[in-house]
Design a protein around this motif. Structure first.
Motif, PDB file in Angstrom:
ATOM      1  N   ARG A   1      -2.153  -0.332  14.975  1.00 38.77           N
ATOM      2  CA  ARG A   1      -2.362   0.389  13.498  1.00 38.77           C
ATOM      3  C   ARG A   1      -2.205  -1.208  12.437  1.00 38.77           C
ATOM      4  O   ARG A   1      -1.518  -2.155  12.758  1.00 38.77           O
ATOM      5  CB  ARG A   1      -1.079   1.136  13.060  1.00 38.77           C
ATOM      6  CG  ARG A   1      -0.853   2.291  13.824  1.00 38.77           C
ATOM      7  CD  ARG A   1      -1.860   3.064  13.704  1.00 38.77           C
ATOM      8  NE  ARG A   1      -1.698   4.526  14.615  1.00 38.77           N
ATOM      9  CZ  ARG A   1      -2.301   4.556  15.960  1.00 38.77           C
ATOM     10  NH1 ARG A   1      -2.908   3.605  16.588  1.00 38.77           N
ATOM     11  NH2 ARG A   1      -1.827   5.583  16.531  1.00 38.77           N
ATOM     12  N   ARG A   2      -2.811  -0.842  11.392  1.00 37.98           N
ATOM     13  CA  ARG A   2      -2.916  -1.844  10.335  1.00 37.98           C
ATOM     14  C   ARG A   2      -1.313  -1.956   9.796  1.00 37.98           C
ATOM     15  O   ARG A   2      -0.584  -1.244   9.733  1.00 37.98           O
ATOM     16  CB  ARG A   2      -3.876  -1.412   9.316  1.00 37.98           C
ATOM     17  CG  ARG A   2      -3.537  -0.182   8.503  1.00 37.98           C
ATOM     18  CD  ARG A   2      -4.685   0.193   7.479  1.00 37.98           C
ATOM     19  NE  ARG A   2      -4.226   1.560   6.624  1.00 37.98           N
ATOM     20  CZ  ARG A   2      -3.565   1.324   5.690  1.00 37.98           C
ATOM     21  NH1 ARG A   2      -3.059   0.288   5.215  1.00 37.98           N
ATOM     22  NH2 ARG A   2      -3.272   2.547   5.192  1.00 37.98           N
ATOM     23  N   SER A   3      -1.163  -3.477   9.232  1.00 36.87           N
ATOM     24  CA  SER A   3       0.256  -3.489   9.034  1.00 36.87           C
ATOM     25  C   SER A   3       0.507  -2.900   7.534  1.00 36.87           C
ATOM     26  O   SER A   3      -0.640  -2.973   6.599  1.00 36.87           O
ATOM     27  CB  SER A   3       0.057  -5.364   8.635  1.00 36.87           C
ATOM     28  OG  SER A   3       1.561  -5.481   8.229  1.00 36.87           O
ATOM     29  N   HIS A   4       1.608  -2.455   7.166  1.00 38.96           N
ATOM     30  CA  HIS A   4       1.846  -2.011   6.083  1.00 38.96           C
ATOM     31  C   HIS A   4       2.461  -3.178   5.199  1.00 38.96           C
ATOM     32  O   HIS A   4       2.702  -2.900   3.810  1.00 38.96           O
ATOM     33  CB  HIS A   4       2.655  -0.780   6.111  1.00 38.96           C
ATOM     34  CG  HIS A   4       1.950   0.183   6.702  1.00 38.96           C
ATOM     35  ND1 HIS A   4       0.989   1.060   5.909  1.00 38.96           N
ATOM     36  CD2 HIS A   4       2.145   0.954   7.782  1.00 38.96           C
ATOM     37  CE1 HIS A   4       0.503   2.108   6.592  1.00 38.96           C
ATOM     38  NE2 HIS A   4       1.294   1.950   7.807  1.00 38.96           N
ATOM     39  N   ASP A   5       3.055  -4.289   5.624  1.00 44.74           N
ATOM     40  CA  ASP A   5       3.911  -5.366   4.993  1.00 44.74           C
ATOM     41  C   ASP A   5       2.714  -6.557   4.625  1.00 44.74           C
ATOM     42  O   ASP A   5       3.271  -7.137   3.479  1.00 44.74           O
ATOM     43  CB  ASP A   5       4.678  -5.858   6.025  1.00 44.74           C
ATOM     44  CG  ASP A   5       5.848  -4.915   6.176  1.00 44.74           C
ATOM     45  OD1 ASP A   5       6.108  -4.216   5.418  1.00 44.74           O
ATOM     46  OD2 ASP A   5       6.388  -5.136   7.507  1.00 44.74           O
TER      47      ASP A   5
END
Length: 511
Positions: free
Chosen positions: A265-269
């Motif tokens: 998943r794409r990073s949320h940070d």
């Protein structure tokens, strides 16, 4: 820098280190006495036999004609990301050369050929064996990275759909798996492109989805190709291209790879955005310069000073060129922003230059690479002075890269010879210093390796690496390497300080 650690002294001892390493490699692997070492001694001994096979194979004759390099990123044929390859020239049967893969590279799906499919594959196995990992503070380790990356590239007029799944695994080690080790079965790349006409004969390509991205020399954004799992990004790109220029605007989020199936998943940070512009000075695009701005948001950045939210703005420029004999690459960047609620300001510069003796026997090549990257000058001052290199190359300094480009000065001379047109053998030495004696040293992903709070020594250590590459066919490449890192005063002051030894062997098949 202490006088005893100047590059001259390093070069004098580099050859001695290589000889000692080669003489002791077999016996050293048998001396492992810890429980972890006993468990791994057999695989390590097997690797010693394998590296002899690789060395012998690299001297065998071949009929391949592809360019050969011992650089792990460049050694295989074709390209790394694959989507930049253009096979539309196969539409004319008169241009075909009879290669078995040609029917798979251009598959027409309508009468006029405007709709066609390109397919391909990369299959790679890479062995890495370590003795005294992390200078002895981590157990000996030996493992094999395996990955299979097929792709399909569908062109429908000006629209293109590209997909590349990955099947990856790691074997031979019991340590916790890292994001770069394996991701099981997942989608490495999946994006759509649309090509539009622009003014002045330029073209505008709009791209959205997941893809491998590398900008310029890869110092700030690269694909992490040398590890088990490359690093893709989710996001958008707008690329304006003309005969003498290219401008790329982008917003990208790195993909966090997981051990399970289809859970990347794409990073949320983390996120990066910016503009990267290139101006070419010749028709072959070998000479030119770049200017760029890259923004970074990281909600959990970690430095020796502490951890916190970082917002960084990087401004840089690069000059590059190649006249066939000489080649050069010079880059400098300035970074400012905020970290943990306080101001940050950092900088970095690097260069690479080399010369090819094209008419001499063995076609020798000599090169010199150097970097200076700022570290934090005062841990008591909340202002951060450590450069954040964002997402650099996964094998930044070579097959053995225990530290990354933060708070660092490094000098790397190398020489390469070609005993056959399809074989390259290189010897590289590296010396490392801390730019600031008040900051620690970091791994390439950004993790703190050793804090700088317990030592005022500047010299980190010296490294030597022998690598060989054989382009057995235009589609098959075999590469092997031997590396050793001799720790200096800073490593001895801050913990375990044994010589790291590494053997690597890799096979890469692509079509």
């Amino acid at each position: 820098m202490g006088g005893e650690h100047w590059p001259g002294a390093f070069l004098q001892t580099a050859g001695m280190m290589l000889v000692i390493y080669l003489l002791r490699a077999g016996t050293a692997l048998r001396r492992v006495s810890s429980s972890d070492g006993d468990r791994l001694s057999a695989p390590l001994l097997a690797s010693a036999r394998w590296r002899l096979v690789v060395a012998a194979a690299s001297l065998m004759p071949s009929a391949a004609s592809a360019q050969v390099s011992t650089n792990m990123e460049r050694a295989p044929t074709l390209t790394i990301e694959r989507y930049s390859e253009d096979w539309s020239w196969l539409a004319d049967p008169a241009d075909r050369k009879g290669d078995w893969a040609e029917p798979l590279k251009y598959i027409p799906l309508n009468d006029d050929g405007a709709t066609y499919l390109t397919t391909g594959l990369e299959a790679r196995s890479r062995y890495e064996g370590y003795e005294n990992a992390n200078w002895g503070s981590s157990p000996n380790d030996g493992y094999v990275w395996n990955r299979l990356m097929p792709y399909a590239d569908l062109h429908v007029g000006k629209v293109r759909f590209f997909a590349m799944p990955i099947l990856s695994a790691i074997s031979g080690t019991d340590r916790p798996k890292r994001p770069a080790d394996t991701t099981g079965v997942d989608m490495l790349q999946a994006f759509v492109d649309v090509d539009l006409a622009a003014s002045g004969g330029d073209s505008l390509r709009l791209s959205a989805g997941r893809k491998l991205v590398s900008l310029g020399s890869g110092r700030f954004i690269d694909r992490r190709y040398g590890t088990g799992v490359p690093l893709p990004f989710d996001g958008f790109e707008a690329i304006l291209t003309g005969k003498t220029r290219r401008v790329t605007g982008f917003y990208l989020q790195p993909v966090d790879t997981g051990l399970g199936e289809f859970n990347d998943r794409r990073s949320h940070d983390k996120a990066v955005w910016g503009v990267y512009a290139t101006r070419w000075l010749d028709a072959k695009h070998l000479n030119g310069f770049d200017v760029y701005y890259i923004g970074l948001r990281d909600r959990n950045a970690v430095f020796d000073q502490g951890s916190g939210r970082q917002l960084a703005h990087t401004f840089g420029s690069r000059i590059f060129g190649d006249n066939g004999a000489w080649y050069w690459n010079i880059e400098a960047a300035y970074q400012r922003g905020a970290f943990a609620g306080h101001r940050s300001e950092a900088w970095g510069a690097g260069f690479e230059t080399g010369y090819r003796f094209r008419n001499a026997s063995l076609r020798p090549e000599v090169a010199l690479t150097a970097d200076i990257v700022s570290g934090d000058g005062d841990p008591k001052d909340p202002k951060l002075g450590t450069l954040n290199p964002l997402f650099p190359n996964g094998k930044y300094f070579g097959a053995l890269s225990p530290i990354g480009p933060r708070n660092l000065i490094h000098l790397r001379p190398s020489t390469t010879v070609h005993p056959h047109k399809d074989v390259a053998i290189s010897l590289t030495g590296v010396a490392y210093w801390r730019e600031s004696t008040h900051d620690g040293i970091y791994a390439i992903p950004g993790l703190l390796v050793r804090s700088g709070k317990d030592s005022d020594a500047r010299f980190i250590g010296k490294q030597i690496e022998l690598a060989a590459s054989w382009q057995a066919t235009p589609k098959l490449n075999l590469t092997g390497s031997l590396s050793a890192f001799d720790p200096g005063p800073f490593i001895r002051d801050t913990g375990s300080a044994r010589i790291i030894r590494m053997v690597g062997a890799q096979t890469t098949f692509r079509f």
